[in-house]
Write an enzyme that holds these catalytic residues in place. Structure first.
Site, mmCIF file in Angstrom:
data_model
loop_
_atom_site.group_PDB
_atom_site.id
_atom_site.type_symbol
_atom_site.label_atom_id
_atom_site.label_comp_id
_atom_site.label_asym_id
_atom_site.label_seq_id
_atom_site.Cartn_x
_atom_site.Cartn_y
_atom_site.Cartn_z
ATOM 1 N N LYS A 287 -8.628 47.831 63.263
ATOM 2 C CA LYS A 287 -9.376 48.609 64.275
ATOM 3 C C LYS A 287 -10.842 48.575 63.888
ATOM 4 O O LYS A 287 -11.172 48.448 62.705
ATOM 5 C CB LYS A 287 -8.899 50.069 64.283
ATOM 6 N N ASP B 28 -11.046 49.651 73.452
ATOM 7 C CA ASP B 28 -10.496 50.990 73.202
ATOM 8 C C ASP B 28 -11.500 51.922 73.884
ATOM 9 O O ASP B 28 -12.251 51.494 74.777
ATOM 10 C CB ASP B 28 -10.356 51.264 71.695
HETATM 11 P P1 NDP Z 1 -11.717 54.882 78.116
HETATM 12 O O1 NDP Z 1 -13.019 54.800 77.413
HETATM 13 O O2 NDP Z 1 -11.459 53.971 79.255
HETATM 14 O O3 NDP Z 1 -11.432 56.353 78.608
HETATM 15 C C1 NDP Z 1 -11.418 57.405 77.697
HETATM 16 C C2 NDP Z 1 -11.143 58.679 78.465
HETATM 17 O O4 NDP Z 1 -10.857 59.709 77.541
HETATM 18 C C3 NDP Z 1 -12.350 59.149 79.268
HETATM 19 O O5 NDP Z 1 -11.904 59.858 80.374
HETATM 20 C C4 NDP Z 1 -13.054 60.059 78.258
HETATM 21 O O6 NDP Z 1 -13.890 61.038 78.845
HETATM 22 C C5 NDP Z 1 -11.870 60.720 77.596
HETATM 23 N N1 NDP Z 1 -12.252 61.117 76.250
HETATM 24 C C6 NDP Z 1 -12.652 60.307 75.238
HETATM 25 N N2 NDP Z 1 -12.962 61.014 74.146
HETATM 26 C C7 NDP Z 1 -12.764 62.294 74.476
HETATM 27 C C8 NDP Z 1 -12.903 63.510 73.765
HETATM 28 N N3 NDP Z 1 -13.333 63.531 72.488
HETATM 29 N N4 NDP Z 1 -12.596 64.669 74.424
HETATM 30 C C9 NDP Z 1 -12.180 64.645 75.715
HETATM 31 N N5 NDP Z 1 -12.037 63.516 76.436
HETATM 32 C C10 NDP Z 1 -12.317 62.374 75.824
HETATM 33 O O7 NDP Z 1 -10.624 54.658 76.962
HETATM 34 P P2 NDP Z 1 -9.083 54.250 77.094
HETATM 35 O O8 NDP Z 1 -8.525 54.773 78.353
HETATM 36 O O9 NDP Z 1 -8.979 52.813 76.791
HETATM 37 O O10 NDP Z 1 -8.450 55.017 75.848
HETATM 38 C C11 NDP Z 1 -7.862 56.305 75.947
HETATM 39 C C12 NDP Z 1 -6.899 56.520 74.797
HETATM 40 O O11 NDP Z 1 -5.878 55.518 74.843
HETATM 41 C C13 NDP Z 1 -7.508 56.410 73.398
HETATM 42 O O12 NDP Z 1 -6.837 57.298 72.539
HETATM 43 C C14 NDP Z 1 -7.183 54.984 73.000
HETATM 44 O O13 NDP Z 1 -7.168 54.829 71.589
HETATM 45 C C15 NDP Z 1 -5.801 54.852 73.596
HETATM 46 N N6 NDP Z 1 -5.316 53.493 73.811
HETATM 47 C C16 NDP Z 1 -6.016 52.597 74.549
HETATM 48 C C17 NDP Z 1 -5.518 51.335 74.758
HETATM 49 C C18 NDP Z 1 -6.196 50.359 75.644
HETATM 50 O O14 NDP Z 1 -5.631 49.298 75.877
HETATM 51 N N7 NDP Z 1 -7.364 50.634 76.190
HETATM 52 C C19 NDP Z 1 -4.268 50.904 74.138
HETATM 53 C C20 NDP Z 1 -3.563 51.945 73.439
HETATM 54 C C21 NDP Z 1 -4.095 53.179 73.282
HETATM 55 P P3 NDP Z 1 -15.483 60.915 78.731
HETATM 56 O O15 NDP Z 1 -15.858 59.864 79.717
HETATM 57 O O16 NDP Z 1 -16.000 62.256 79.053
HETATM 58 O O17 NDP Z 1 -15.777 60.512 77.310
HETATM 59 O O1 2IT Z 2 -4.836 51.283 70.450
HETATM 60 C C1 2IT Z 2 -4.546 50.167 70.916
HETATM 61 O O2 2IT Z 2 -3.407 49.692 70.829
HETATM 62 C C2 2IT Z 2 -5.601 49.407 71.606
HETATM 63 N N1 2IT Z 2 -6.707 49.908 71.763
HETATM 64 C C3 2IT Z 2 -5.333 48.026 72.102
HETATM 65 C C4 2IT Z 2 -5.486 47.018 71.000
HETATM 66 C C5 2IT Z 2 -5.428 45.589 71.407
HETATM 67 O O3 2IT Z 2 -5.655 44.758 70.516
HETATM 68 O O4 2IT Z 2 -5.168 45.267 72.566
#
Ligand code: NDP
Ligand code: 2IT
Length: 449
Positions: A128, A168
């Site tokens: 990561k 992420d």
């Molecule tokens: P994005 O940046 O697309 O969206 C993040 C969302 O979460 C936004 O709505 C953001 O709001 C909110 N958020 C982030 N930090 C905080 C915080 N500290 N408090 C409250 N709200 C918060 O990210 P993703 O959708 O990609 O990721 C969301 C989660 O999913 C994370 O935990 C990530 O690790 C996990 N994840 C993502 C994957 C992927 O493929 N993208 C894969 C597996 C897991 P704001 O705009 O106000 O910051």
């Molecule tokens: O938390 C996760 O699994 C991710 N942000 C996706 C990682 C990836 O390599 O697609």
């Protein structure tokens, strides 16, 4: 030795070796707490000092990222890559750009990624990275300059057979494109060093949908196992980014109803449900206009906005925490259960704290922990790597079928290792042991290093 003694001795050492990294301690405690009875039954793992080895990253690199903002002012951020474990494949895991990023947060995420990637059945190690850079409020040109400077350092450590980052929080299609462009410019090489790329230059169909879709499929598998399904269920979703959006979309496809979304400012509650048209508006708001979820209620006035609150007090059948770590504490978990919640599918990484998890387990609800439930994203990243290596493109239907199949296999592994009785699966234990066995066996087979 009793499991409790093993865990408490182990955690004491881990805390001493890794001071000031509470999220890393938490992720390891959840893991070790659930696999210890299995470890104590398998002396080979203890003799090989396996937990001590698996909790020490191969390396953590950090570097300065200097860049200039639109006013010409000079800025400096810190960039990182944690390469935790490559026993079963090249390091693989996302990049997070958020002000809360530090070495401890990235170590928790990379540690989780090792076992998540193992569960996908694909050959990927755990890593990561990211930066404390805050993309919010920055212009496209500022984000581009930051990404170029970040990649100038990161490029030294990655490669298609070494380490393949992805997105992420704060890193989506725009950032991946700038990062990819800079790597190509530096190396004069068009190669699969990142996943989540645009379809026009080596990306995979279904990757952007994969985490959210996969999470809903995982919950569908848990419910099917009990003779139920997502159809007709009311769902509370947090976040409004990539994972949240495609969670809402798959809930809709499967006949459920999602009624909330959130961001760090608060949450919206739409009692009529977020249909495809409203969701398309949210996608545009978040990925094109880069606005706030509070704007939803101006567009759809039957919905309400609750500033500075999280959505867990809204009654639901299924909760999909899809924003960030530790967004559900014990009292919020209890509220969910008191309101009749029967399942939790973690789209975010470690969104429930340890006390919340104990409450789900005590209530025996269906709890799909993040390393199983959100593995669909990295799984399709793995399929993007395969397509890049083979220089071909699979079509959307093929990929969605593969994603569904992988989520089913992950569920099956959890049942195999987590079945406590005829009607209770401990998915935490199942995911942790199933993810662990493959990595631990590979680590032992490859010798002491
Ligand atoms: P994005 O940046 O697309 O969206 C993040 C969302 O979460 C936004 O709505 C953001 O709001 C909110 N958020 C982030 N930090 C905080 C915080 N500290 N408090 C409250 N709200 C918060 O990210 P993703 O959708 O990609 O990721 C969301 C989660 O999913 C994370 O935990 C990530 O690790 C996990 N994840 C993502 C994957 C992927 O493929 N993208 C894969 C597996 C897991 P704001 O705009 O106000 O910051
Ligand atoms: O938390 C996760 O699994 C991710 N942000 C996706 C990682 C990836 O390599 O697609």
């Amino acid at each position: 030795m009793s499991p409790e003694t093993y865990v408490s001795n182990f955690m004491e050492g881990l805390r001493r070796r890794n001071p000031g990294q509470p999220e890393f301690h938490q992720a390891v405690e959840e893991f070790v707490g659930s696999i210890t009875p299995f470890l104590l039954d398998h002396k080979r793992y203890l003799d090989n000092y396996i937990m001590e080895r698996l909790t020490e990253p191969d390396r953590v690199v950090s570097f300065r990222v200097g860049w200039q903002d639109d006013n010409g002012a000079i800025r400096a951020n810190r960039g990182y890559r944690v390469q935790f474990n490559n026993a079963i494949g090249p390091y693989k895991g996302g990049l997070r750009f958020h002000p809360t990023v530090n070495a401890g947060v990235l170590k928790f995420l990379a540690f989780e990624q090792i076992f998540k990637n193992s569960l996908t059945t694909l050959p990927m190690g755990g890593g990561k990275g990211g930066s404390n850079f805050n993309p919010k409020g920055k212009s496209d040109a500022e984000v581009m300059r930051f990404c170029q400077s970040f990649m100038t350092q990161l490029a030294k450590y990655i490669g298609p057979n070494i380490d393949v980052p992805a997105g992420d929080i704060g890193v989506g299609a725009r950032e991946i494109s700038y990062l990819f462009g800079q790597y190509k410019r530096m190396k004069d090489e068009f190669t699969g060093i990142l996943t989540g790329k645009d379809i026009a230059f080596g990306g995979s169909l279904i990757r952007k949908e994969a985490t959210g879709y996969g999470c809903v499929y995982f919950v569908e598998n848990m419910l099917n196992h009990k003779g139920d399904s997502v159809k007709g269920k009311t769902c509370v979703v947090s976040g409004s980014g990539n994972v949240a959006q495609y969670t809402v979309e798959k809930v809709l496809h499967l006949g459920g109803k999602a009624i909330t979304l959130s961001d760090s400012g608060g949450y919206i509650h739409d009692p009529d449900g977020i249909d495809q048209e409203k969701l398309d508006w949210v996608k545009d708001l978040k990925t094109v206009r880069r606005g706030r979820i509070s704007e939803y209620v101006e567009q759809f006035p039957r919905a309400s906005y609750y500033a500075d609150q999280r959505p867990w007090s809204v009654p639901c059948d299924i909760a999909f925490p899809s924003a960030t770590q530790n967004e559900i504490n014990a009292s919020e978990a209890q509220t969910l259960i008191d309101n009749g919640c029967m399942a939790v599918g973690e789209g975010a990484n470690m969104p429930s704290d340890l006390d919340a998890i104990h409450i789900y387990q005590k209530a025996k609800i269906l709890y799909g922990p993040s390393k199983a439930a959100n593995a669909g994203g990295v799984a399709v990243s793995g399929l993007e790597m395969t397509q890049n290596s083979m220089r071909l493109h699979w079509n959307g239907e093929e990929l969605e079928e593969k994603l569904q199949d992988i989520m089913k296999k992950i569920h099956k592994q959890c049942v195999e290792y987590g079945k406590e009785s005829s009607d209770y699966i401990n998915y935490v234990q199942g995911a942790n042991i199933a993810g662990f066995v493959k990595v631990a066996n590979a680590t032992i087979a490859q010798g002491v290093m």
